[in-house]
Design a protein around this motif. Structure first.
Motif, short mmCIF file in Angstrom:
data_model
loop_
_atom_site.label_atom_id
_atom_site.label_comp_id
_atom_site.label_asym_id
_atom_site.label_seq_id
_atom_site.Cartn_x
_atom_site.Cartn_y
_atom_site.Cartn_z
N ALA A 10 0.83 -1.07 -0.05
CA ALA A 10 0.02 -0.02 0.00
C ALA A 10 0.93 1.22 0.04
O ALA A 10 0.39 2.16 -0.66
N LEU A 11 1.99 1.12 0.94
CA LEU A 11 3.05 2.38 0.88
C LEU A 11 3.55 2.58 -0.65
O LEU A 11 3.45 3.77 -1.20
N LEU A 13 2.41 1.68 -3.52
CA LEU A 13 1.31 1.94 -4.42
C LEU A 13 0.92 3.47 -4.31
O LEU A 13 0.57 4.23 -5.38
N ASN A 14 0.75 3.67 -3.02
CA ASN A 14 0.41 5.22 -2.75
C ASN A 14 1.52 6.28 -3.34
O ASN A 14 0.91 7.09 -4.19
N THR A 15 2.63 5.90 -3.20
CA THR A 15 3.66 6.62 -3.49
C THR A 15 3.68 6.68 -5.07
O THR A 15 3.90 7.66 -5.69
N THR A 16 3.66 5.66 -5.58
CA THR A 16 3.78 5.40 -7.33
C THR A 16 2.47 6.32 -7.87
O THR A 16 2.77 7.05 -8.71
N LEU A 17 1.15 6.22 -7.00
CA LEU A 17 0.29 6.97 -7.73
C LEU A 17 0.35 8.45 -7.55
O LEU A 17 -0.21 9.01 -8.41
N LEU A 18 1.09 8.93 -6.56
CA LEU A 18 1.21 10.23 -6.18
C LEU A 18 2.12 10.94 -7.16
O LEU A 18 2.25 12.18 -7.65
N LEU A 35 -1.68 14.31 2.23
CA LEU A 35 -1.23 13.21 1.55
C LEU A 35 0.23 12.73 2.26
O LEU A 35 0.42 11.38 2.56
N LEU A 38 -1.12 11.01 5.23
CA LEU A 38 -1.79 9.67 4.83
C LEU A 38 -0.51 8.72 5.02
O LEU A 38 -0.43 7.54 5.54
N GLU A 39 0.56 9.03 4.36
CA GLU A 39 1.92 8.22 4.40
C GLU A 39 2.17 7.93 5.83
O GLU A 39 2.73 6.73 6.02
N LEU A 42 -0.01 5.44 7.48
CA LEU A 42 0.38 4.07 7.09
C LEU A 42 1.69 3.51 7.74
O LEU A 42 1.76 2.32 7.88
#
Length: 74
Positions: A10-11, A13-18, A35, A38-39, A42
């Protein structure tokens, strides 16, 4: 182990999406501190999960070899 892998995924994917350019238009209006927060949540969730798992392993009591009533045969 499974929960740790899910949190790490999740970490990532979250960074990649941003960082992705097409999705930057979607998050353009969002405050970056939200954001980042949120990181942080997590990462803290991962650390608390790891700490509690290690604490559970350390506090587990094995009573398998405990003989409460010992009867000697004649």
């Amino acid at each position: 182990m499974k929960t740790s892998i899910i949190i790490i995924a999740a970490l990532l994917l979250n960074t990649t999406l941003l960082i992705a350019e097409p999705l930057s238009t979607i998050v353009k209006g969002i405050n970056p501190f939200v954001l980042i927060g949120l990181e942080v949540v997590l990462v803290l969730g991962y650390l608390v999960n790891k700490w509690l798992r290690d604490l559970n392993k350390a506090c587990t009591v094995n009573l398998g070899y405990l003989d409460i009533f010992v009867v000697k045969s004649k």
